[in-house]
Write a protein that holds these residues in place. Sequence first.
Motif, mmCIF file in Angstrom:
data_model
loop_
_atom_site.group_PDB
_atom_site.id
_atom_site.type_symbol
_atom_site.label_atom_id
_atom_site.label_comp_id
_atom_site.label_asym_id
_atom_site.label_seq_id
_atom_site.Cartn_x
_atom_site.Cartn_y
_atom_site.Cartn_z
ATOM 1 N N LEU A 65 25.853 45.750 30.972
ATOM 2 C CA LEU A 65 26.215 44.498 30.323
ATOM 3 C C LEU A 65 25.426 43.308 30.863
ATOM 4 O O LEU A 65 25.013 42.425 30.115
ATOM 5 N N ASP A 66 25.204 43.293 32.179
ATOM 6 C CA ASP A 66 24.700 42.099 32.861
ATOM 7 C C ASP A 66 23.333 42.364 33.497
ATOM 8 O O ASP A 66 23.215 43.204 34.393
ATOM 9 N N PRO A 67 22.276 41.658 33.082
ATOM 10 C CA PRO A 67 20.951 41.878 33.683
ATOM 11 C C PRO A 67 20.784 41.242 35.056
ATOM 12 O O PRO A 67 19.818 41.549 35.769
ATOM 13 N N ARG A 68 21.709 40.382 35.460
ATOM 14 C CA ARG A 68 21.495 39.614 36.693
ATOM 15 C C ARG A 68 21.451 40.455 37.967
ATOM 16 O O ARG A 68 20.618 40.185 38.845
ATOM 17 N N PRO A 69 22.279 41.489 38.129
ATOM 18 C CA PRO A 69 22.147 42.286 39.357
ATOM 19 C C PRO A 69 20.763 42.922 39.512
ATOM 20 O O PRO A 69 20.194 42.920 40.611
ATOM 21 N N LEU A 70 20.203 43.467 38.448
ATOM 22 C CA LEU A 70 18.863 44.046 38.531
ATOM 23 C C LEU A 70 17.826 42.964 38.803
ATOM 24 O O LEU A 70 16.891 43.171 39.594
ATOM 25 N N GLN A 71 17.978 41.819 38.201
ATOM 26 C CA GLN A 71 17.055 40.713 38.433
ATOM 27 C C GLN A 71 17.098 40.267 39.890
ATOM 28 O O GLN A 71 16.056 40.084 40.534
ATOM 29 N N VAL A 72 18.308 40.086 40.427
ATOM 30 C CA VAL A 72 18.455 39.671 41.822
ATOM 31 C C VAL A 72 17.838 40.712 42.754
ATOM 32 O O VAL A 72 17.142 40.370 43.724
ATOM 33 N N THR A 97 27.892 50.227 22.858
ATOM 34 C CA THR A 97 26.576 50.870 22.848
ATOM 35 C C THR A 97 26.685 52.390 22.939
ATOM 36 O O THR A 97 25.761 53.101 22.546
ATOM 37 N N LEU A 98 27.814 52.892 23.442
ATOM 38 C CA LEU A 98 28.010 54.348 23.484
ATOM 39 C C LEU A 98 27.944 54.966 22.095
ATOM 40 O O LEU A 98 27.467 56.097 21.933
ATOM 41 N N GLY A 99 28.423 54.240 21.089
ATOM 42 C CA GLY A 99 28.400 54.777 19.726
ATOM 43 C C GLY A 99 26.990 55.061 19.254
ATOM 44 O O GLY A 99 26.729 56.106 18.646
ATOM 45 N N GLU A 100 26.074 54.151 19.550
ATOM 46 C CA GLU A 100 24.672 54.355 19.177
ATOM 47 C C GLU A 100 24.098 55.583 19.861
ATOM 48 O O GLU A 100 23.414 56.406 19.241
ATOM 49 N N LEU A 101 24.403 55.722 21.152
ATOM 50 C CA LEU A 101 23.870 56.856 21.901
ATOM 51 C C LEU A 101 24.460 58.172 21.406
ATOM 52 O O LEU A 101 23.760 59.191 21.313
ATOM 53 N N LEU A 145 17.102 51.023 28.372
ATOM 54 C CA LEU A 145 18.303 50.318 28.797
ATOM 55 C C LEU A 145 19.002 49.745 27.575
ATOM 56 O O LEU A 145 18.410 48.990 26.808
ATOM 57 N N LEU A 146 20.252 50.116 27.384
ATOM 58 C CA LEU A 146 21.050 49.612 26.269
ATOM 59 C C LEU A 146 21.921 48.478 26.788
ATOM 60 O O LEU A 146 22.940 48.700 27.449
ATOM 61 N N TRP A 147 21.490 47.238 26.514
ATOM 62 C CA TRP A 147 22.239 46.076 26.993
ATOM 63 C C TRP A 147 23.463 45.833 26.115
ATOM 64 O O TRP A 147 23.402 45.974 24.907
ATOM 65 N N GLY A 148 24.560 45.463 26.762
ATOM 66 C CA GLY A 148 25.767 45.143 26.022
ATOM 67 C C GLY A 148 26.971 45.879 26.565
ATOM 68 O O GLY A 148 26.880 46.634 27.546
#
Length: 311
Positions: free
Chosen positions: A95-102, A147-151, A139-142
């Motif tokens: 859901l959140d890109p900030r941990p990977l960015q940090v 997003t599980l439905g798409e996968l 990476l499926l953001w959201g």
Amino acid sequence: MTWPGCVPEHLAPRRGGDGSFSLWNGDFREGFHSGRGALREARETFLAPSQLERFPPGTPLKVVEVCVGTGTNLAVLLEACAARSLHLEWWGLELDPRPLQVALEAGEFRQPWQPTTLLALEQLLEKGAWQGEGASCRLLWGDARHTLGELLRERRGQMDLVWHDAFSPQRCPQLWSFEVLKAVTELLAPEGRWISYCSAAAVRETLGLLGLHLVALEIPAGLASAATAWSGGTLASFSLPGVSPLWRQLTAMERDHLASAAGEPYRDPSGTANASSMLQSRLAAQTAALACGARTSSSAWRRRWGLAAHR
């Protein structure tokens, strides 16, 4: 120990027991990794019970990771697959890109990894996809509930591994609901494995109701076993896991735990509930189950097994 730097106020960099980079989430009041450290947890809890040695060199290895966080699990997996000449096909739900960015902005995080591994994480953060020699990642953001439905539409029944690494059920029940666990296990191939640090009764009971066989991961060497931490996590599969020193059958105490109120699943039929409403609904379901004798009380379970600590 914390590192200085400008990061989102709800995220605080931490150093684990193994010296590796991790984060503390102030919103959930929980760390991204156990106290032993991010690298040890990735290798001991997720990579080791995956037993990549089962797959001959050149084999495609299909993996879904529920909650990517700092990307440590993926980094470990990328390098392990490269060492074994496996072709990794990986999907991450986050859901959140900030941990990977940090993490990617911290030299302490970057230090252990190969340049190709860092490039993969950077491209995933920037573009949501990376294609390299011997690996492809998306990476499926959201919200993973959506997003599980798409996968599932694309990859139902194909995954060799699902690594489930969300915050704990009491903090983030949305990602441990009956509905989410049903969806992620439907991604598994017949011999696929669902693996998590989590050994909560509600999660194990749900997996059992979904028809999976369960084993408890052994507590890693060097870690003391406390009354509130009698296993190192859970491995579940539609096929019976073989014998391994990495796991064991559930004990009578653990099986009895599943029949108590603690085993009541988290439910989210609409896929839109917040944590508070889910916890309230589960409490109501526990109360009803106790009233009709469908479940025993957790306090009675603790007394039966001489456990003073709350779980």
